[in-house]
Every structure is written in structure tokens, then in C-alpha cells.
Design a protein around this motif. Structure first.
Motif, mmCIF file in Angstrom:
data_model
loop_
_atom_site.group_PDB
_atom_site.id
_atom_site.type_symbol
_atom_site.label_atom_id
_atom_site.label_comp_id
_atom_site.label_asym_id
_atom_site.label_seq_id
_atom_site.Cartn_x
_atom_site.Cartn_y
_atom_site.Cartn_z
ATOM 1 N N THR A 293 15.616 45.530 38.997
ATOM 2 C CA THR A 293 14.346 45.747 38.294
ATOM 3 C C THR A 293 14.544 46.789 37.206
ATOM 4 O O THR A 293 15.075 47.864 37.466
ATOM 5 N N LYS B 212 12.053 47.772 34.603
ATOM 6 C CA LYS B 212 10.922 48.450 33.964
ATOM 7 C C LYS B 212 10.157 49.339 34.927
ATOM 8 O O LYS B 212 10.095 50.551 34.750
ATOM 9 N N CYS B 213 9.563 48.763 35.965
ATOM 10 C CA CYS B 213 8.637 49.511 36.814
ATOM 11 C C CYS B 213 8.893 49.211 38.290
ATOM 12 O O CYS B 213 8.779 48.061 38.722
ATOM 13 N N ASN C 211 16.799 39.292 36.671
ATOM 14 C CA ASN C 211 16.327 40.618 36.260
ATOM 15 C C ASN C 211 14.803 40.603 36.270
ATOM 16 O O ASN C 211 14.196 39.739 35.659
ATOM 17 N N ASP D 8 10.949 42.574 35.767
ATOM 18 C CA ASP D 8 10.241 43.646 35.061
ATOM 19 C C ASP D 8 9.657 44.644 36.052
ATOM 20 O O ASP D 8 9.659 45.860 35.810
ATOM 21 N N ASP E 60 5.512 38.802 32.978
ATOM 22 C CA ASP E 60 6.462 39.589 33.765
ATOM 23 C C ASP E 60 7.122 38.740 34.846
ATOM 24 O O ASP E 60 6.533 37.776 35.359
ATOM 25 N N THR E 61 8.336 39.128 35.187
ATOM 26 C CA THR E 61 8.982 38.647 36.408
ATOM 27 C C THR E 61 8.838 39.746 37.448
ATOM 28 O O THR E 61 9.139 40.911 37.178
#
Length: 254
Positions: free
Chosen positions: A199, A201-202, A164, A166, A95-96
Motif C-alpha cells: 500500500t 498512499k494511506c 499495489n 492506494d 482507488d484500489t
């Protein structure tokens, strides 16, 4: 049961008021003042100490004024650690991750178990945190603000806008249904807003009970922008219910 909780909360509020009126009080003095037993006062003091509301000394206790004036630096350490550990559960290998200038958010770096991460932050204090050999750490660059050692300005914004993530872990100064998620510093609010925007995803908000229901100077985002609020068990039940009603999953650590 509800009346019992109300009575406990009122008694603890009375304790704090008395400690603000006097520089220090003993357990016996508090028990006498409130007409309750020593054991009851000790239970209350244990809880207030856990919440960082008071400072226990040998033979007496005093009100912790720093707990109300410097939320980011003086917060309950155990609660910050527990909130950070919970946030780590939502970070996966490769993840980033954006982490803002919050001291609670930065603690995630100490406890994260995922590997091959790219961690991007405007918090210069990450240089003092433990590092994993298989992870990359990126400072945004920008103008440094003291005493938080936070990087702000166009350079920081340009770095974040070119990426970008995660997951983002965002700490704040206040969380309110009506006024959203807020912070004390204008330049930091724009950095936080950009992290949320980039961001995909979460989006995780980390805030202990002192910040829930409060409003600070500058808005970061509506609370509904976040997927999770990770906080502690001492929050107002009413405010937590309101936050859940806008679709945010609330996790309260013990």
C-alpha cells in the motif's frame, strides 16, 4: 474532573467484577452493593452496555464473557459501524483498496461512497456484503480458514504481492507501542503484513477500545507503519497519547 473520571472508572470496574462473581444482578442489588444511587448505576450500566461489557436483560444484567474471548465476532456493533464509516472518508474514486479478514474492516464495504473502486480482500464474507455496480471485487484465493472464512497461504500472498493499493484497511487483535499491531493467527499476520507493504498512499488501522494496549500472538507491523488509527472514545488516554507520539494520527469516534 480527573478524580471524577477515576471514580467512575473504578466503580464500573467494580460492577464488572461483581457481575463475574454472580451470574446476574439487578440494578438495585448493584446500587446497594456499591453504596450509590439507582440513577448512578443506571448511567454506568448504559455506558457498559454501549461498550459491550455487559448484557442487559429484563430486570437484571450479566457479564458479557464473549466480549473478552472473541474480539472479532462479538464486538460492539455500533462502534464497528462508526469506525468503518470514518475509514470510508479516506477512500477516493478509482482507488484500489486492500481489506483484511477483520469484521470491522469489512464493514467499510457497506458504507463506502467512493466509486469505481477495486476492492481486494482475503475475507470470503465479502460475498454477503452489499456491492456497488461500478466497483470491482477481488478475492485473493487461497486456503480457507474457518470460522472467519479467511483466505491464507501462498496463493493469497501471491495475489496481494502482485498488486499495489492506494489504501489498506487493517483490523487486528491487539495494538501496543512495545509489541506493535498483532493478530491471533500466524498465516493471517503474513497476509496483513503483505497488504501493508503493497500500500503506497494511506494505511489505516481500525480497532475498538478493547484491543488498544493489548498484545496478541503474532506481529503484523509496528504501529508507526500506519498513517491513521481509527478507534473509539473508550480507549486509555495514556496509550492513545503514546501512539500519537510515534506519528500516527488517532481518530476517536463517539
Amino acid at each position: 474532573m480527573k478524580n471524577s473520571i477515576v471514580n467512575i472508572e473504578k466503580r464500573q470496574k467494580d460492577i464488572l467484577e461483581r457481575l463475574q462473581q454472580k451470574e446476574q444482578m439487578t440494578t438495585y442489588e448493584l446500587a446497594e452493593s456499591l453504596k450509590v444511587s439507582i440513577s448512578t448505576i443506571r448511567r454506568d450500566l448504559n455506558l457498559l452496555e454501549e461498550k459491550n461489557e455487559i448484557i442487559r436483560h429484563y430486570g437484571f444484567c450479566s457479564y458479557n464473557y464473549d466480549n473478552r474471548t472473541d474480539f472479532d465476532q462479538s464486538g460492539p456493533e455500533r462502534l464497528k459501524q462508526s469506525i468503518a464509516r470514518e475509514a470510508c472518508k479516506y477512500i477516493n474514486d478509482y482507488d484500489t483498496v486492500f481489506i483484511n479478514s477483520s469484521s470491522t474492516a469489512l464493514k467499510v464495504v457497506e458504507y463506502v461512497r467512493a466509486n469505481h473502486l477495486t476492492i481486494v480482500t482475503n475475507n470470503v464474507k465479502i460475498t454477503y456484503s452489499p456491492h456497488k455496480e461500478n466497483c470491482n471485487y477481488i478475492l485473493t484465493g487461497g486456503e480457507m480458514r474457518f470460522p472467519k472464512e479467511a483466505l491464507v497461504g501462498d496463493i493469497a500472498l501471491n495475489t496481494i504481492s502482485s498488486m499495489n493499493a492506494d489504501v489498506c484497511i487493517i483490523g487486528c487483535s491487539g495494538v501496543s507501542i512495545d509489541n506493535g499491531v498483532t493478530t491471533k493467527i500466524l498465516n493471517e499476520s503474513t497476509i496483513n503484513e503483505m497488504m501493508i507493504r503493497q500500500t503506497f498512499k494511506c494505511k489505516i488501522l481500525v480497532a475498538d477500545h478493547r484491543k488498544i494496549g493489548l498484545t496478541s500472538k503474532f506481529k503484523i507491523a509496528d504501529i508507526s507503519f500506519f498513517d491513521y488509527l481509527i478507534t473509539d472514545k473508550f480507549c486509555s488516554e495514556k496509550v492513545i497519547a503514546e501512539i500519537k507520539n510515534v506519528g500516527v494520527k488517532v481518530i476517536q469516534i463517539s
